[in-house]
Write an enzyme that holds these catalytic residues in place. Structure first.
Site, PDB file in Angstrom:
ATOM      1  N   ASP A 338      47.095  50.738  40.960  1.00  0.00           N
ATOM      2  CA  ASP A 338      46.026  50.585  39.912  1.00  0.00           C
ATOM      3  C   ASP A 338      44.648  50.754  40.364  1.00  0.00           C
ATOM      4  OD1 ASP A 338      45.144  50.608  37.020  1.00  0.00           O
ATOM      5  OD2 ASP A 338      44.662  48.436  37.788  1.00  0.00           O
ATOM      6  N   ASP A 537      46.934  44.779  38.133  1.00  0.00           N
ATOM      7  CA  ASP A 537      46.574  43.486  37.904  1.00  0.00           C
ATOM      8  C   ASP A 537      46.321  43.440  36.329  1.00  0.00           C
ATOM      9  OD1 ASP A 537      44.371  45.103  37.337  1.00  0.00           O
ATOM     10  OD2 ASP A 537      42.772  43.674  37.758  1.00  0.00           O
TER      11      ASP A 537
END
Length: 639
Positions: A338, A537
């Protein structure tokens, strides 16, 4: 005093209930520890000549340690109509006791009870993932019916209902804005670090946060069909899928048990008739076979090595949620990241301040920061923070200030009007002419540009960017040297994604990814490369983390990401992933050594027993000795 008594009683009941709940959840672990203590006491009694007391303690160890696994084995056997490893281990332990070797049988029970407790603990932890997601969805909404407002449960909302969402509240269901403008934090859905300004007819998603203005939203989906709910369902679906290793173990289990029990059954009769052994010798050899064929060393080949590797990782800030995930790391072929908060800092920072040649950049920055400090927008906060660090002057108090939702802000200082905001807010033609269209170049670098207009003249612009972490570049380079293919998945546009991918050194990027898109891409990567890891996250990363062979979350990620991930970096240091891969390779190498050695010993003991050259004491020494050796070999991973 009389009022205090009920309070103390309720508190006592709550404490007792909490203790009972903990005992219930950790029952198997408590039983395994108790079993181990009883074995130690029984061994001491036996050494001091108290045979009766030692047998009683060993019997207690059998019952306490083996109850859960025996119950599970019997229930599974009845349900599936097939014997399993649990039954084999119990039979082997009983066989050891029959021929007088209580210690060996009890130790076998203890090892199996401990593995069952760890398995139960892992399963209980996985159930928290969905509850972590559910807690983020509002339970109530403010529904508007004519001039009447009422608080209702989200489940009562239907398509077409109008709901009022105030600043600071989460959106309860997907819908369309019919009144008002505001800025929404959509990080929970898209992963974007910069909030999005929205107005009439713009779509809003459940789980996102309304930051400033009040908005009225017409619902377009029921609560159980929202994008947020899809994230929950994706996590559930990914968690319910069994890994190839688990399927192989389940298949191997039935075959192994059948073969061992069939051979033991034959050993109890055939040697007497075919080889002329006495019934005593036949039964004796069959019991030895049951003991030496029990996969004690085989089980010890994996668990101690796994626990040692997990302990090693924990000391270096790497947490694993199970040995299977640690094992899979060495087989990774590709790893997806990500962007926001993982490869980057997760917050916009000022990178460039450009002003007209005849003006001072500090003076223009001071005016811009003086105006922006009246806003709570993340870009405004970044500009104010940058000005505070760079300038030593006090901020100016504007004579008037007006927020223009979706565009920027207007202010008046000393009778001069200032505008700060988007290119369309100050005039796109002026933007193109300013500094030879420098804004376009900055945009290609993945930067967000805020324009500053004085009167009717564009006098400056400030570029901001979510910067790539310095350690991210080094970590990516290390992973590439290990032969891993690196990909970045992000909700950003293609231009920004390309710039960040180049800076972070990843080999490929995929832009404009919503959570379901990330899951699809992870599945495609798994088809192409085999074993794939995902690093993230945020809540929006949860489905992809659960879908990947190994989900990796940084320690400062959201609770749901931490719950969903298989591996957690306690610090946002991506170089630890490379360390974890190396640790996984060491662990798998030691496990292979242990398995080959333990199987070799079992085969040697079985053949020696059949040839009648192996007595029970030597069989026990060979069986337990091989177990000790593989454990000692596994403990090397603690270094």
């Amino acid at each position: 005093m009389s009022a205090l008594v009920p309070f103390l009683e309720n508190r006592k009941e709550a404490t007792q209930g909490s203790i009972l709940e903990k005992i219930k959840v950790n029952g198997e672990l408590i039983a395994a520890i108790t079993c181990g203590i009883l074995i130690f006491l029984g061994w001491l009694m036996d050494k001091h000549g108290s045979a009766t007391s030692s047998v009683i303690l060993f019997l207690l160890a059998f019952v306490i340690g083996g109850f859960a696994k025996a119950k599970e084995g019997i229930e599974d056997t009845i349900e599936n109509k097939e014997l399993n490893v649990e039954m084999l281990m119990i039979m082997a332990a009983i066989g050891s006791a029959i021929i007088g070797y209580w210690t060996e049988g009890a130790i076998l029970i203890f090892i199996f009870a401990l593995s069952g407790a760890l398995e139960t603990y892992t399963m209980n932890k996985s159930h928290k993932e969905i509850s972590s997601l559910m807690e983020l969805q509002p339970e109530e909404a403010l529904r508007i019916t004519g001039d009447y407002e009422e608080r209702v449960h989200v489940s009562e909302l239907v398509i077409g209902d109008l709901i009022l969402i105030k600043p600071g509240e989460r959106v309860p269901s997907d819908g369309e804005i019919v009144k008002g403008t505001s800025t929404l934090d959509e990080a929970a859905i898209t992963g974007e670090s910069i909030p999005v300004s929205k107005g009439l007819k713009d779509e809003v998603f459940a789980g996102t946060v309304n930051l400033n203005g009040s908005i009225t939203v017409r619902l377009t989906k029921p609560s159980h069909e929202t994008l947020f709910q899809k994230i929950i369902e994706l996590v559930q679906s990914a968690q319910s899928e069994k890994s190839p290793s688990q399927l192989f173990i389940e298949k191997f289990e039935g075959t192994y048990v059948k073969v061992v029990l069939a051979v033991v059954a034959l050993m109890m009769f055939l040697p007497h008739f075919i080889l002329g052994w006495s019934w005593t010798e036949t039964f004796y050899r069959a019991m030895i076979l049951l003991v030496v064929a029990s996969p004690c060393a085989l089980v010890a080949s994996i668990m101690p090595a796994t626990l040692s590797a997990i302990s090693n990782g924990a000391r270096h800030g790497i947490l694993f949620k199970g040995g299977v995930h640690l094992e899979q790391l060495s087989d990774l072929q590709a790893i997806a990241f990500d962007k926001t908060g993982t490869l980057t800092n997760g917050k916009p920072e000022v990178t460039d301040v450009l002003v007209q040649d005849d003006l001072s950049s500090d003076e223009v920055l001071l005016v811009a920061a003086s105006i922006e400090r009246h806003s709570n927008h993340p870009l405004a906060n970044a500009i104010v923070k940058y000005a505070q660090q760079r300038l030593n002057e006090k901020f100016i108090d504007p004579d008037s200030i007006e927020d223009v939702p979706g565009w920027g802000v207007k202010a008046r200082i000393d009778l001069i009007e200032w505008k700060i905001g988007k290119s369309k807010f100050v005039g796109e033609e002026a933007v193109k002419q300013f500094k030879n269209n420098k804004a376009k170049e900055l945009a290609r670098e993945g930067k967000t540009v805020v324009f500053i207009q004085r009167g009717e003249e564009l006098v400056g612009m400030i570029a901001l960017k979510d910067l790539v972490r310095a350690e991210s570049k080094k970590a990516i380079d290390r992973l590439k040297k290990q032969g891993l293919y690196t990909i970045m998945l992000t909700g950003d546009n293609t231009q920004t994604a390309q710039a960040i991918a180049s800076e972070s050194h990843v080999q490929e990027y995929i832009a404009e990814c919503l959570p379901e898109n990330k899951v699809d891409h992870i599945k495609q990567l798994k088809e192409k490369y085999g074993n794939v890891a995902m690093v993230g996250d945020g809540i929006n990363d949860a489905p992809a983390l659960a879908t990947a062979n190994v989900g990796i979350s940084v320690g400062d990620g959201t609770d749901v990401a931490l719950e969903t991930a298989d591996m957690i970096l306690m610090k946002n240091d991506l170089s630890r992933i490379s360390d974890a891969v190396n640790l996984s390779k060491r662990m798998n190498r030691i496990i292979k050594q242990n398995i080959v050695f333990s199987i070799g010993v079992i085969i040697l003991l079985i053949l020696s027993n059949f040839l009648q050259v192996l007595d029970l004491p030597y069989g026990v020494i060979g069986h337990e000795g091989s177990t000790i050796l593989v454990i000692l070999n596994s403990l090397r991973l603690l270094k």
